[in-house]
Enzyme design. Structure first.
Site, short mmCIF file in Angstrom:
data_model
loop_
_atom_site.label_atom_id
_atom_site.label_comp_id
_atom_site.label_asym_id
_atom_site.label_seq_id
_atom_site.Cartn_x
_atom_site.Cartn_y
_atom_site.Cartn_z
N GLY A 10 0.98 -1.12 -0.19
CA GLY A 10 0.14 0.04 0.03
C GLY A 10 0.95 1.20 0.27
N TYR A 11 0.35 2.57 0.57
CA TYR A 11 0.92 3.57 0.48
C TYR A 11 2.06 3.55 1.36
CZ TYR A 11 -3.29 5.89 -1.46
OH TYR A 11 -4.03 6.21 -2.54
N ARG A 38 -3.41 -4.64 -7.20
CA ARG A 38 -2.59 -3.86 -6.81
C ARG A 38 -1.23 -4.32 -7.23
NH1 ARG A 38 -3.42 -0.74 -0.99
NH2 ARG A 38 -3.34 1.31 -1.89
N VAL A 86 0.51 -3.91 6.74
CA VAL A 86 -1.22 -4.16 6.32
C VAL A 86 -1.78 -2.90 6.79
CG1 VAL A 86 -0.87 -6.70 6.12
CG2 VAL A 86 -1.77 -5.59 8.25
N GLU A 157 6.46 3.69 10.79
CA GLU A 157 6.75 4.97 9.74
C GLU A 157 6.12 6.02 10.01
OE1 GLU A 157 8.92 4.13 7.12
OE2 GLU A 157 8.31 6.20 6.96
N ALA A 218 1.66 8.52 19.71
CA ALA A 218 2.08 9.93 20.24
C ALA A 218 2.23 10.97 19.29
CB ALA A 218 3.03 9.78 21.50
N CYS A 272 -4.64 8.60 8.64
CA CYS A 272 -3.97 8.06 9.85
C CYS A 272 -4.44 8.92 10.91
CB CYS A 272 -2.12 8.23 9.61
SG CYS A 272 -1.82 7.31 8.69
N PHE A 273 -4.53 10.35 10.94
CA PHE A 273 -4.57 11.14 12.37
C PHE A 273 -5.89 10.70 12.98
CE2 PHE A 273 -1.93 15.07 11.01
CZ PHE A 273 -0.80 14.54 11.25
N LYS A 275 -7.71 8.03 12.88
CA LYS A 275 -7.83 6.81 13.34
C LYS A 275 -6.88 6.33 14.35
CE LYS A 275 -4.78 4.03 10.60
NZ LYS A 275 -3.77 3.32 11.57
P1 NAD Z 1 -2.99 0.41 2.61
O1 NAD Z 1 -4.50 0.19 2.64
O2 NAD Z 1 -2.71 1.30 1.53
O3 NAD Z 1 -2.17 -0.85 2.31
C1 NAD Z 1 -2.42 -2.00 3.05
C2 NAD Z 1 -2.13 -3.36 2.28
O4 NAD Z 1 -2.26 -4.29 2.81
C3 NAD Z 1 -3.40 -3.60 1.19
O5 NAD Z 1 -3.02 -3.41 -0.21
C4 NAD Z 1 -3.99 -4.76 1.54
O6 NAD Z 1 -4.34 -5.69 0.45
C5 NAD Z 1 -2.66 -5.38 2.09
N1 NAD Z 1 -3.08 -6.50 3.15
C6 NAD Z 1 -3.98 -6.47 3.96
N2 NAD Z 1 -4.07 -7.90 4.63
C7 NAD Z 1 -3.00 -8.66 3.97
C8 NAD Z 1 -2.74 -9.87 4.31
N3 NAD Z 1 -2.91 -10.58 5.07
N4 NAD Z 1 -1.72 -10.38 3.46
C9 NAD Z 1 -1.15 -9.70 2.30
N5 NAD Z 1 -1.49 -8.22 1.99
C10 NAD Z 1 -2.58 -7.82 2.97
O7 NAD Z 1 -2.34 1.18 3.98
P2 NAD Z 1 -1.41 2.13 4.18
O8 NAD Z 1 -1.76 3.43 4.10
O9 NAD Z 1 0.03 1.37 3.51
O10 NAD Z 1 -1.30 1.86 5.77
C11 NAD Z 1 -0.42 0.55 6.16
C12 NAD Z 1 -0.09 1.04 7.71
O11 NAD Z 1 0.97 1.90 7.93
C13 NAD Z 1 -1.32 1.26 8.66
O12 NAD Z 1 -1.38 0.61 9.75
C14 NAD Z 1 -1.17 2.86 8.79
O13 NAD Z 1 -1.63 3.24 9.98
C15 NAD Z 1 0.29 3.09 8.83
N6 NAD Z 1 0.96 4.12 8.27
C16 NAD Z 1 0.44 4.73 7.19
C17 NAD Z 1 0.94 5.91 6.72
C18 NAD Z 1 0.30 6.75 5.49
O14 NAD Z 1 0.74 7.72 5.27
N7 NAD Z 1 -0.74 6.04 4.78
C19 NAD Z 1 2.06 6.47 7.06
C20 NAD Z 1 2.48 5.82 8.48
C21 NAD Z 1 1.95 4.64 8.88
C1 UDX Z 2 0.69 11.98 8.83
C2 UDX Z 2 2.08 12.34 9.49
O1 UDX Z 2 2.42 13.60 9.22
C3 UDX Z 2 3.06 11.21 9.29
O2 UDX Z 2 4.17 11.51 9.94
C4 UDX Z 2 2.35 9.79 9.29
O3 UDX Z 2 3.21 8.84 9.11
C5 UDX Z 2 1.10 9.65 8.69
O4 UDX Z 2 0.14 10.73 9.07
P1 UDX Z 2 -0.32 12.27 6.22
O5 UDX Z 2 -1.64 12.03 7.01
O6 UDX Z 2 0.09 11.64 5.15
O7 UDX Z 2 0.96 12.39 7.37
O8 UDX Z 2 0.01 13.98 5.90
P2 UDX Z 2 -0.09 15.20 6.79
O9 UDX Z 2 1.10 16.22 6.29
O10 UDX Z 2 0.29 15.02 8.16
O11 UDX Z 2 -1.27 15.89 6.75
C6 UDX Z 2 -2.43 15.47 7.55
C7 UDX Z 2 -3.76 16.35 7.31
O12 UDX Z 2 -3.46 17.63 7.85
C8 UDX Z 2 -3.82 16.96 5.91
O13 UDX Z 2 -5.34 16.98 5.47
C9 UDX Z 2 -3.31 18.31 5.80
O14 UDX Z 2 -3.86 19.12 4.79
C10 UDX Z 2 -3.68 18.62 7.32
N1 UDX Z 2 -2.91 19.80 7.80
C11 UDX Z 2 -1.36 19.53 7.86
C12 UDX Z 2 -3.25 20.93 8.25
O15 UDX Z 2 -4.54 21.36 8.08
N2 UDX Z 2 -2.33 21.96 8.69
C13 UDX Z 2 -1.16 21.71 8.65
O16 UDX Z 2 -0.69 22.75 9.11
C14 UDX Z 2 -0.55 20.74 8.39
#
Ligand code: NAD
Ligand code: UDX
Length: 443
Positions: A10-11, A38, A86, A157, A218, A272-273, A275
């Site tokens: 994923g992302y 994907r 995941v 991450e 945190a 993220c935020f 959740k």
């Molecule tokens: P996402 O939904 O984009 O990707 C997760 C992937 O995991 C999906 O493609 C799904 O099909 C796969 N998956 C689920 N169960 C599986 C399994 N049993 N086997 C194989 N694949 C499986 O999610 P994401 O945004 O990449 O986030 C992943 C984690 O990282 C979350 O816990 C999230 O909170 C955390 N995180 C996300 C961000 C962000 O910016 N998106 C930043 C930091 C941390």
């Molecule tokens: C956030 C955290 O920043 C990152 O460290 C963590 O790993 C995942 O969650 P993300 O959600 O991808 O990252 O984007 P972020 O840049 O934090 O923005 C989150 C939301 O806050 C966006 O909607 C953004 O527009 C908003 N935002 C951000 C504001 O409204 N004001 C600000 O000053 C900064």
């Protein structure tokens, strides 16, 4: 040669593993996912996610030491280090629904690792998880006691979407938590050696598992708290004639506070935020810390307030109804440079306006019409192709007065007012038009 497998393309999993493969040409990295479409997209010219700089890094390593595969079990079995990245969304039903993290995907990944493993493995929590998750994962991994040694590490991450590649290339810090045993410390060193290919060692912080797990929640809670704090100020600025940008600038000049994450907006979005704060709230409640839970809950409540405040401004400025009025929505993702619409404030704003029967035309350069339709799950709105959204001025719009509502504080208010628009910008001194109108009744 160390073999890495990442479960979840994923992302986070995709960009993070691409960066590891790019910086460590001698490490083989395979990203696996149960979502075959994907994986196919990761192997195509059109990657499943948009991140500036991602295409170049994937093209440089794919087929060399970076692979994407749907053969999950095979690659997990062969790996020395298994990252689990995941999704961990908010639970929608059962105990803790609406707050607790749903660990279904994590649990099934852990069961699969336990079942297919034939050699010792380091299992890395990359997903954001509740504090103490590693303890539960350990139990799952060792349940069938095959004599395999599993070391669990927490390596949360911190990348932000839209700047993921930059954040991964130059992280403020890399966090690794592990068990305080000789095997635990060895596992921490093994993972540290991977990051040390490009991250200065003093920025790779090691600590105990629970501190690492909790640090992620945190950090997100405190970042979101800054936005809710400045958004709360924006309401007071509008009521008093202060300018939130000036207030944030003055406040951010204090070196103890700093200037980042003080931009007032229509509200934070993203996967993220909200959740992670709700997850934190639930953990506090489970630990009997009601006051602490209520404190963090307020960060989300102010965010909801900010979104509904914005909708009310639009409606009250336009004579208390937007029924039948044509409104262009520019930008739908939760921030710029991403196509991700998870928890975007735009969904709430659009729902609010559609609820009052507005006619919306939505455009975002990174979001498809289908995605917008799915997110709004409503048929009562138009979707216009970008060419229908030429810059408008009151001379080209048929209906006057014409309005602009800026939920990001990115437009030049004075310029637009000069050419005749009525402009609302979050936390800025109000246009006399908006100011003199009676406030919309509370909903
Ligand atoms: P996402 O939904 O984009 O990707 C997760 C992937 O995991 C999906 O493609 C799904 O099909 C796969 N998956 C689920 N169960 C599986 C399994 N049993 N086997 C194989 N694949 C499986 O999610 P994401 O945004 O990449 O986030 C992943 C984690 O990282 C979350 O816990 C999230 O909170 C955390 N995180 C996300 C961000 C962000 O910016 N998106 C930043 C930091 C941390
Ligand atoms: C956030 C955290 O920043 C990152 O460290 C963590 O790993 C995942 O969650 P993300 O959600 O991808 O990252 O984007 P972020 O840049 O934090 O923005 C989150 C939301 O806050 C966006 O909607 C953004 O527009 C908003 N935002 C951000 C504001 O409204 N004001 C600000 O000053 C900064």
């Amino acid at each position: 040669m160390v073999k890495i497998c990442c479960i979840g393309a994923g992302y986070v999993g995709g960009p993070t593993m691409a960066m590891i493969a790019f910086k460590c040409p001698k490490i083989e990295v395979v990203v696996v996912d149960i979502a075959v479409a994907r994986i196919n997209a990761w192997n195509s010219d059109r990657l499943p996610i948009f991140e500036p700089g991602l295409d170049e890094v994937v093209k440089a390593c794919r087929g060399r030491n970076l692979f994407f595969s749907a053969d999950v079990e095979k690659h997990v079995a062969e790996a020395d280090i298994v990252f689990v990245s995941v999704n961990t969304p908010t639970k929608t039903r059962g105990l803790g629904a609406g707050k607790a993290a749903d660990l279904t995907y994590w649990e099934s990944a852990a069961r699969m690792i336990a079942d297919v493993s034939k050699s010792d493995k380091i299992v890395v929590e990359k997903s954001t998880v509740p504090v103490k998750t590693a303890e539960a994962i350990e139990k799952i991994l060792t349940h069938n006691n095959k004599g395999i040694n599993f070391q669990i590490l927490s390596n949360p991450e911190f990348l932000a979407e839209g700047t993921a590649m930059e954040d991964l290339a130059k992280p403020d810090r890399v966090l690794i938590g592990g068990r305080e045993t000789p095997e635990g410390r060895k596992a921490v060193e093994t993972l540290k050696a991977v990051y040390a290919h490009w991250v200065p060692e003093d920025q790779i912080i090691t600590m105990n598992l629970w501190s690492a797990e909790l640090s992620k929640l945190a950090a997100n809670a405190i970042l979101a708290q800054r936005i809710s704090s400045v958004n709360a100020m924006s309401a007071l600025c509008e009521a008093t004639g202060a300018d939130v940008a000036e207030v944030a600038y003055a406040v951010g000049k204090d070196s103890r506070i700093g200037p980042k994450f003080l931009n007032a907006s229509v509200g934070f979005g993203g996967s993220c935020f909200q959740k992670d704060i709700l997850n934190l709230v639930y953990i506090c409640e489970c630990n009997g810390l009601t006051e602490v839970a209520n404190y963090w809950k307020q960060v989300v409540q102010i965010n909801d307030y900010q979104k509904s405040r914005f909708v009310k401004r639009v409606v009250s400025s336009m004579f208390n109804t937007v029924s039948g009025k044509k409104i262009a929505i520019l930008g739908f993702a939760f921030k710029k440079d991403t196509g991700d619409t998870r928890e975007t404030a735009a969904i709430d704003v659009c729902h609010g306006l559609l609820g009052d029967k507005a006619q919306l035309s939505v455009y975002d350069p990174q979001v498809t019409a289908d995605q917008i339709m799915r997110d709004l799950a409503m048929n009562k709105f138009d979707w216009d192709h970008p060419q229908h959204l030429q810059p408008m001025s009151p001379t080209t719009t048929k209906q006057k007065p014409a309005f602009i509502f800026d939920g990001r504080n990115v437009i030049n208010v004075e310029e637009l007012r000069k050419i005749g628009f009525i402009v609302y910008s979050v936390g800025k001194p109000l246009d006399p038009w908006v100011k003199d109108l009676p406030a919309a009744p509370p909903s």
